[in-house]
Design a protein around this motif. Sequence first.
Motif, mmCIF file in Angstrom:
data_model
loop_
_atom_site.group_PDB
_atom_site.id
_atom_site.type_symbol
_atom_site.label_atom_id
_atom_site.label_comp_id
_atom_site.label_asym_id
_atom_site.label_seq_id
_atom_site.Cartn_x
_atom_site.Cartn_y
_atom_site.Cartn_z
ATOM 1 N N ASP A 107 -5.806 -2.225 -8.880
ATOM 2 C CA ASP A 107 -5.563 -2.682 -10.238
ATOM 3 C C ASP A 107 -6.746 -2.234 -11.088
ATOM 4 O O ASP A 107 -7.856 -2.031 -10.575
ATOM 5 C CB ASP A 107 -5.408 -4.205 -10.300
ATOM 6 C CG ASP A 107 -4.647 -4.654 -11.539
ATOM 7 O OD1 ASP A 107 -3.447 -4.937 -11.431
ATOM 8 O OD2 ASP A 107 -5.257 -4.696 -12.623
ATOM 9 N N VAL A 108 -6.518 -2.111 -12.387
ATOM 10 C CA VAL A 108 -7.575 -1.678 -13.299
ATOM 11 C C VAL A 108 -8.497 -2.837 -13.679
ATOM 12 O O VAL A 108 -9.642 -2.618 -14.069
ATOM 13 C CB VAL A 108 -6.963 -1.037 -14.561
ATOM 14 C CG1 VAL A 108 -6.213 -2.069 -15.384
ATOM 15 C CG2 VAL A 108 -8.027 -0.334 -15.405
ATOM 16 N N THR B 96 -6.161 -2.935 1.905
ATOM 17 C CA THR B 96 -7.417 -2.540 1.282
ATOM 18 C C THR B 96 -7.268 -2.673 -0.222
ATOM 19 O O THR B 96 -6.350 -2.098 -0.818
ATOM 20 C CB THR B 96 -7.777 -1.074 1.610
ATOM 21 O OG1 THR B 96 -7.973 -0.935 3.012
ATOM 22 C CG2 THR B 96 -9.036 -0.640 0.876
ATOM 23 N N PHE B 97 -8.152 -3.456 -0.861
ATOM 24 C CA PHE B 97 -8.132 -3.625 -2.304
ATOM 25 C C PHE B 97 -9.178 -2.722 -2.953
ATOM 26 O O PHE B 97 -10.259 -2.508 -2.392
ATOM 27 C CB PHE B 97 -8.441 -5.076 -2.690
ATOM 28 C CG PHE B 97 -7.333 -6.038 -2.395
ATOM 29 C CD1 PHE B 97 -6.285 -6.204 -3.288
ATOM 30 C CD2 PHE B 97 -7.332 -6.785 -1.226
ATOM 31 C CE1 PHE B 97 -5.257 -7.096 -3.028
ATOM 32 C CE2 PHE B 97 -6.311 -7.683 -0.950
ATOM 33 C CZ PHE B 97 -5.266 -7.833 -1.855
ATOM 34 N N GLY B 98 -8.863 -2.217 -4.138
ATOM 35 C CA GLY B 98 -9.831 -1.409 -4.867
ATOM 36 C C GLY B 98 -9.446 -1.259 -6.322
ATOM 37 O O GLY B 98 -8.261 -1.315 -6.684
ATOM 38 N N GLU C 31 -10.021 5.628 0.607
ATOM 39 C CA GLU C 31 -9.982 4.348 -0.070
ATOM 40 C C GLU C 31 -10.590 4.518 -1.464
ATOM 41 O O GLU C 31 -11.496 5.330 -1.654
ATOM 42 C CB GLU C 31 -10.771 3.303 0.709
ATOM 43 C CG GLU C 31 -10.133 2.980 2.073
ATOM 44 C CD GLU C 31 -10.902 1.930 2.824
ATOM 45 O OE1 GLU C 31 -11.935 1.469 2.280
ATOM 46 O OE2 GLU C 31 -10.490 1.568 3.934
ATOM 47 N N PRO C 32 -10.096 3.772 -2.450
ATOM 48 C CA PRO C 32 -10.624 3.908 -3.814
ATOM 49 C C PRO C 32 -12.044 3.401 -3.901
ATOM 50 O O PRO C 32 -12.444 2.498 -3.165
ATOM 51 C CB PRO C 32 -9.681 3.053 -4.658
ATOM 52 C CG PRO C 32 -9.186 2.027 -3.711
ATOM 53 C CD PRO C 32 -9.074 2.731 -2.384
ATOM 54 N N LYS C 33 -12.824 3.985 -4.773
ATOM 55 C CA LYS C 33 -14.186 3.506 -5.011
ATOM 56 C C LYS C 33 -14.122 2.218 -5.794
ATOM 57 O O LYS C 33 -13.416 2.104 -6.774
ATOM 58 C CB LYS C 33 -14.964 4.557 -5.800
ATOM 59 C CG LYS C 33 -15.110 5.876 -5.050
ATOM 60 C CD LYS C 33 -15.798 6.913 -5.910
ATOM 61 C CE LYS C 33 -15.871 8.267 -5.196
ATOM 62 N NZ LYS C 33 -16.470 9.298 -6.049
ATOM 63 N N LYS C 34 -14.889 1.213 -5.375
ATOM 64 C CA LYS C 34 -14.882 -0.084 -6.049
ATOM 65 C C LYS C 34 -15.935 -0.094 -7.132
ATOM 66 O O LYS C 34 -16.900 0.629 -7.095
ATOM 67 C CB LYS C 34 -15.115 -1.213 -5.054
ATOM 68 C CG LYS C 34 -13.989 -1.315 -4.011
ATOM 69 C CD LYS C 34 -14.152 -2.533 -3.154
ATOM 70 C CE LYS C 34 -13.007 -2.652 -2.163
ATOM 71 N NZ LYS C 34 -13.142 -3.831 -1.291
#
Length: 302
Positions: free
Chosen positions: A161-162, A210-212, A299-302
Amino acid sequence: MSFPLPSTPQGDDRMQDRIKFSDADFKVIADLAMRDFGLNLTSAKRDLVYSRLLKRLRVLGLEDFREYCALISGPNGTDERNAMLSALTTNVTHFFREEHHFKLLREVALPGLIKTAKEGGRVRIWSAGCSAGPEPYSLAFTVLSMFPEAARSNFRILATDVDPEILKKAEAGIYPEDERKGIPEAFNRFTESAGPGKFTIGRAARELITFGRLNLIEDWPISGPFQVIFCRNVAIYFDKPTQSRLWARFGDLLSPGGHLCIGHSERVLGPAEQMFKAVGITAYQRHPGIGRGAPSFEEPKK
């Protein structure tokens, strides 16, 4: 995540007498919302913008919208632009929303994907615009009900999510007890009590996800391929060119035969129409041989 609803509440006239909200102020806010988040704030949403951001002025101790616009336009405005996004967006979500998509998942998509995972293959599902988390957790419950050992295979769910604040809520995975009513009784075994009036998500479901943070209008630090993408009730608040680009980008990341599920008021339009065929209510399948479907995942960068 859902962006502001079409209806726009009227502002308080007495407050507007004290705090001016000029056309120039609205333009600064609308331009930044479009530039940074793809949020299409038309003039019809002016009253909504005023009422939502007036609360931010109070929190920051600012006297008028001119000061606020200077803040969000300046070099130190990143944090407040994120806060502005949180104020302007309406995260309406619940478990197993639009159940027909989960029926498609159970009956059409998952049997083959589970077979792939059991044979050592790689399976990825993406919840794009995951809001406070009910969607990816609903996906995980559905997978686990059919494939209890999913976390021990190469099967993962990406949830992005943004909005960094709503992502914190999603990762915490703690919900009021009344939200449990949306979860089929058979799936309650994937939840746990979190004290009086609350429940939380169990370990088995958490292990799959995985959340990001990811902004759908920027470059994506992911390259796929995905076998299923859920992006529901987000694109409707983008303008048409942005929607068209988004559908095509999803098509590029889907494996041949992969599924895309979108919101009840959304339709795949533009060049991406050639990449998909409709297979249900706001559900699409990617045609084989069109798009790249790159064989990697980050995985997205947090």
